[in-house]
Design an enzyme around this catalytic site. Structure first.
Site, PDB file in Angstrom:
ATOM      1  CG  HIS A  59       2.384  -0.001   4.331  1.00 24.00           C
ATOM      2  ND1 HIS A  59       2.117  -0.873   5.350  1.00 24.00           N
ATOM      3  CD2 HIS A  59       1.272   0.762   4.169  1.00 24.00           C
ATOM      4  CE1 HIS A  59       0.890  -0.648   5.805  1.00 24.00           C
ATOM      5  NE2 HIS A  59       0.350   0.339   5.116  1.00 24.00           N
TER       6      HIS A  59
ATOM      7  CG  ASP B 208      -2.041  -0.949   1.176  1.00 22.99           C
ATOM      8  OD1 ASP B 208      -2.045  -1.804   0.269  1.00 22.99           O
ATOM      9  OD2 ASP B 208      -2.929  -0.854   2.033  1.00 22.99           O
TER      10      ASP B 208
HETATM   11 ZN   LIG Z   1      -2.459   3.063   3.333  1.00 18.29          ZN
END
Ligand SMILES: [Zn+2]
Length: 347
Positions: free
Chosen positions: A307, A162
């Protein structure tokens, strides 16, 4: 001490800096999301402006730079809607208003830390939004458009990244995925898709999946339905311009949601993809800890959250080879998030 306000808009970040008397200390500047590392060094005073570090204020609708700034040692404060005047439907209040809040209103704002994350102090609103969203989630589930994981009886998992694309870390993640010949899904933010279209093309060309993760990574309880709709649509448009297709999955920032915002997804649009395995990589507790957290919790059907952008992601990159090796050793196949849920890949 100098005081900086960071605003976001359709084309990046605007920055205003005032001194202790509230006078403009530096000329207003504009930064594309591809230049966040440079902006960070500028705010710390390491580069270009030599007047020492800035205390920074930004809105709760801007969840992309706070992690980068706190990792660099900057003082960062989050302004919530009740600190601010009217906000535009797409964009934040002007940078100068945020700089003034950094100068005079810091006691009222939420100080952010690298360990606490961007939604520090908003737990009640977060959980209230999730609780109230249950009926809409039931409707989306009924329609096959809400999922946390795939079927548990198939040896498939989806690795997801992400908050990118990131000018540094996305390419490192792609190199590691290529080395092991496995695919992942990248839930990108529109600000970065617009600023780094070549990185999105690189993701697609390597055979990975894409997801919509809003434009500016807002805390969804602070958005009106219209503001949410614009976050979603502008990001879809940025994907379309960059790679000629629109992702079929959406992931809400922080997993935050409200019935008012989710209702925008009911008639049509992307399916909502949450996760069942949180790597907690953003908390930076060491690559070994990230690896063991993922491997201890993953089972067939898992949707794994990591991430590649939005902060210092070196530990995520360092953990990745051991995570992939551990999953491959269990004969788990890597598929796209939408494939895991049996969805089409594009809208
Ligand atoms: Zn996020």
């Amino acid at each position: 001490m100098l005081y900086a306000g960071i605003a976001w808009s359709a084309d990046g970040y605007q920055v205003e800096v005032v001194d202790a008397d509230g006078a403009r200390a530096l000329p207003p500047t504009h930064w594309g999301a591809d230049r966040v590392p440079e902006l960070t060094r500028w705010l710390t005073g390491e580069e270009r402006h030599p007047q020492g570090p800035c205390a920074v204020a930004l809105e709760s609708t801007n969840g992309l730079v706070d992690g980068v700034f706190t990792a660099a040692g900057l003082e960062v404060y989050r302004a919530d809607p009740w600190h601010l005047g009217d906000r535009p439907d797409f964009g934040s209040v002007p940078a100068l208003a945020l700089a003034e809040l950094a100068r005079t209103g810091r006691d009222a704002l939420a100080p952010l830390t690298a360990e606490g994350g961007g939604q520090t102090g908003r737990d009640d609103d977060y959980h209230d939004g999730i609780r109230r969203s249950a009926p809409v989630e039931a409707q989306l589930t009924e329609a096959g458009r809400w999922f946390r994981h795939g079927p548990r009886d198939r040896p498939e998992i989806a690795l997801t990244f992400d908050d990118g694309p990131d000018p540094v870390h996305t390419r490192q993640v792609l190199d590691i995925l290529a080395r092991y010949d496995v695919v992942a899904t990248f839930f990108c933010v529109g600000l970065h898709v617009r600023a780094l279209p070549d990185e999105v093309r690189r993701i697609v060309d390597a055979g990975h999946g894409l997801g919509n993760h809003t434009w500016s990574h807002p805390f969804l309880p602070d958005l009106t339905a219209r503001q949410f709709r614009l976050q979603l649509d502008r990001t879809s448009e940025a994907f379309d311009r960059a790679v000629g297709r629109v992702p079929a999955v959406f992931r809400p920032p922080y997993g935050s949601r409200t019935p008012e915002t989710l209702a925008e997804l009911l008639p049509s649009g992307p399916a909502l993809a949450l996760w069942d395995v949180d790597s907690w990589d953003w908390a930076r507790q060491g690559p070994e800890k990230i690896t063991s957290t993922v491997l201890d919790h993953t089972r067939p059907g898992s949707l794994i959250l990591m991430h590649d952008g939005g902060g210092d992601r070196r530990q995520s990159v360092q953990a990745l080879p051991a995570i992939i090796e551990g999953l491959l050793a269990r004969d788990l196949a890597f598929v796209h998030a939408d494939t895991l849920a049996g969805l089409p890949e594009t809208l």
